[in-house]
Design a protein around this motif. Structure first.
Motif, PDB file in Angstrom:
ATOM      1  N   ASP A   1       0.842  -1.190   0.000  1.00  0.00           N
ATOM      2  CA  ASP A   1       0.000   0.000   0.000  1.00  0.00           C
ATOM      3  C   ASP A   1       0.882   1.246   0.000  1.00  0.00           C
ATOM      4  O   ASP A   1       1.341   1.704   1.037  1.00  0.00           O
ATOM      5  CB  ASP A   1      -0.916  -0.037   1.234  1.00  0.00           C
ATOM      6  CG  ASP A   1      -1.807   1.194   1.319  1.00  0.00           C
ATOM      7  OD1 ASP A   1      -1.710   2.072   0.433  1.00  0.00           O
ATOM      8  OD2 ASP A   1      -2.602   1.272   2.274  1.00  0.00           O
TER       9      ASP A   1
ATOM     10  N   ASP B   1      -0.238   4.103  -1.521  1.00  0.00           N
ATOM     11  CA  ASP B   1      -1.111   5.193  -1.984  1.00  0.00           C
ATOM     12  C   ASP B   1      -1.145   6.362  -0.982  1.00  0.00           C
ATOM     13  O   ASP B   1      -0.473   6.342   0.043  1.00  0.00           O
ATOM     14  CB  ASP B   1      -2.522   4.656  -2.266  1.00  0.00           C
ATOM     15  CG  ASP B   1      -3.153   4.043  -1.022  1.00  0.00           C
ATOM     16  OD1 ASP B   1      -2.973   4.618   0.068  1.00  0.00           O
ATOM     17  OD2 ASP B   1      -3.815   2.989  -1.157  1.00  0.00           O
TER      18      ASP B   1
ATOM     19  N   CYS C   1      -3.752   7.490   0.771  1.00  0.00           N
ATOM     20  CA  CYS C   1      -5.068   7.377   1.378  1.00  0.00           C
ATOM     21  C   CYS C   1      -4.990   6.510   2.633  1.00  0.00           C
ATOM     22  O   CYS C   1      -4.131   5.652   2.751  1.00  0.00           O
ATOM     23  CB  CYS C   1      -5.981   6.686   0.380  1.00  0.00           C
ATOM     24  SG  CYS C   1      -7.575   7.452   0.243  1.00  0.00           S
ATOM     25  N   LEU C   2      -5.937   6.739   3.512  1.00  0.00           N
ATOM     26  CA  LEU C   2      -6.033   5.839   4.665  1.00  0.00           C
ATOM     27  C   LEU C   2      -6.480   4.456   4.191  1.00  0.00           C
ATOM     28  O   LEU C   2      -6.053   3.435   4.692  1.00  0.00           O
ATOM     29  CB  LEU C   2      -7.024   6.386   5.700  1.00  0.00           C
ATOM     30  CG  LEU C   2      -6.477   7.522   6.570  1.00  0.00           C
ATOM     31  CD1 LEU C   2      -7.577   8.056   7.486  1.00  0.00           C
ATOM     32  CD2 LEU C   2      -5.286   7.032   7.409  1.00  0.00           C
ATOM     33  N   ASP C   3      -7.353   4.500   3.188  1.00  0.00           N
ATOM     34  CA  ASP C   3      -7.819   3.235   2.611  1.00  0.00           C
ATOM     35  C   ASP C   3      -6.672   2.499   1.939  1.00  0.00           C
ATOM     36  O   ASP C   3      -5.657   3.093   1.583  1.00  0.00           O
ATOM     37  CB  ASP C   3      -8.864   3.530   1.527  1.00  0.00           C
ATOM     38  CG  ASP C   3     -10.200   3.895   2.142  1.00  0.00           C
ATOM     39  OD1 ASP C   3     -10.410   3.559   3.319  1.00  0.00           O
ATOM     40  OD2 ASP C   3     -11.003   4.516   1.420  1.00  0.00           O
ATOM     41  N   ASP C   4      -6.903   1.217   1.700  1.00  0.00           N
ATOM     42  CA  ASP C   4      -5.973   0.448   0.873  1.00  0.00           C
ATOM     43  C   ASP C   4      -6.576   0.387  -0.537  1.00  0.00           C
ATOM     44  O   ASP C   4      -7.424  -0.460  -0.832  1.00  0.00           O
ATOM     45  CB  ASP C   4      -5.824  -0.958   1.484  1.00  0.00           C
ATOM     46  CG  ASP C   4      -4.807  -1.779   0.723  1.00  0.00           C
ATOM     47  OD1 ASP C   4      -4.428  -1.351  -0.389  1.00  0.00           O
ATOM     48  OD2 ASP C   4      -4.410  -2.842   1.222  1.00  0.00           O
TER      49      ASP C   4
END
Ligand SMILES: [Ca+2]
Length: 344
Positions: free
Chosen positions: A271, A273, A275-278
């Motif tokens: 990861d 990116d 973002c907190l998201d994956d």
């Protein structure tokens, strides 16, 4: 022919003379006292014989003329046949020549590709193949690089689109190859060079060390085609997480890669990116995810019909927002690169 014409003229003159003689004799006979019966009949008989002779001569000449004509026609037909045979031989020779020429070209290509990459003539990509006159789209092989320690690399060249010379780095068109793969697979590349594939981040890094242009050709399920081109495109090495740099958009699909500029590459197991998201896990692919996408060209391949069911779900299809929004999954995509200084 001239001989025959002359004969006919002579014959005509003879007939005229004969007719004249006969007319004179008739006049004499009318002027003179009536000849005896025997004298008259002798003259008529003699004239009849002469007419018969001339008629037979005339017939003979006609026959000869006909024979000559037949000979002439036969000669013309023979010549025509000879010319056709000659033409067939020339065609055959041409086809053999072309076949030999093809073999020579293939040998030249193999030689060029097996030569060490020390000279400036070395084959690096589809653009250099194009400049060596290989102008047919299809699969080619780049030689192994002793210096970099890389093996022989099969590549697919697009030699037609916008002047050709493009090395294809990604294709989605069949839909059977999963693009939800790990870092190592995206590093090395996967798939089939004639079908769906990712050329590999290390290879894309090497190809774009020279100033390069990126072109993305897309097709939707209605059969419409659009493209996006970036006059500047480069990818960093693995140490720098294959970071994307691009600029100078042109095309008719809209710019849905700018949002991904200056981002690292992420995969299901890495990861990177912003973002907190994956994002790689959410969008189910390997890509230069920001937070997360304005395009997702390595997403899930949805078939006709299914791509619409994808609406408002995970937006994990093969998307290009500025053309069809965040949920429409495209039917075909091809990403390709060529040097900025390429000339077709
Ligand atoms: Ca993240």
């Amino acid at each position: 022919m001239a001989k025959i014409n002359l004969s006919i003229v002579v014959l005509e003159v003879a007939l005229l003379l004969l007719a004249e003689t006969w007319a004179q004799n008739l006049r004499k006979r009318q002027a003179l006292p009536k000849p005896s019966k025997g004298q008259c009949c002798d003259e008529v008989r003699s004239l009849k014989v002469q007419v018969a002779n001339l008629t037979s001569l005339f017939e003979e000449l006609s026959r000869k003329q006909e024979t000559d004509m037949k000979k002439l026609v036969k000669q013309i037909l023979d010549l025509d046949q000879q010319s056709q045979q000659q033409e067939a031989r020339v065609t055959e020779a041409e086809s053999k020549y072309s076949e030999i020429n093809n073999r020579v070209e293939i040998m030249q290509l193999q030689t060029a590709q097996s030569a060490p990459k020390t000279s400036s003539e070395a084959t690096y990509d589809c653009a250099s193949l194009y400049s060596k006159n290989y102008k047919i789209s299809g699969e080619y092989k780049l030689p192994k690089d002793e210096f970099l320690g890389t093996p022989e690399l099969p590549i697919f060249c697009d030699m037609e689109t916008n002047g050709g010379g493009w090395t294809v780095i990604q294709r989605r068109s069949v839909g059977l190859t999963s693009f939800n793969r790990d870092w190592k697979q995206y590093k090395q590349g996967f798939g089939s060079i004639r079908g769906d594939f990712w050329l590999g981040n290390d290879n894309i890094f090497r190809l774009t060390r020279q100033p390069s242009t990126l072109r993305i050709d897309m097709e939707d399920w209605e059969g419409e085609k659009r493209y996006a081109e970036y006059g500047f495109f480069t990818v960093s090495n693995e140490l720098n997480s294959y970071k994307l740099f691009l600029a100078n958009y042109s095309g008719n699909a809209g710019d849905s890669l700018r949002y991904h500029n200056n981002t690292n590459f992420s995969t299901m197991n890495k990861d990177n990116d912003k973002c907190l998201d994956d994002c790689a896990a959410r969008r189910k692919g390997g890509y230069w995810y920001n937070c997360c996408t304005d395009s997702n060209l390595n997403g899930v391949y949805y078939r006709y019909g299914d791509h619409i069911k994808n609406q408002d779900k995970n937006q994990d299809g093969i998307t290009w927002y500025s053309w069809h929004g965040p949920t429409y999954s495209l039917k075909k995509v091809e990403m390709k690169v060529r040097p900025v200084n390429f000339q077709s």
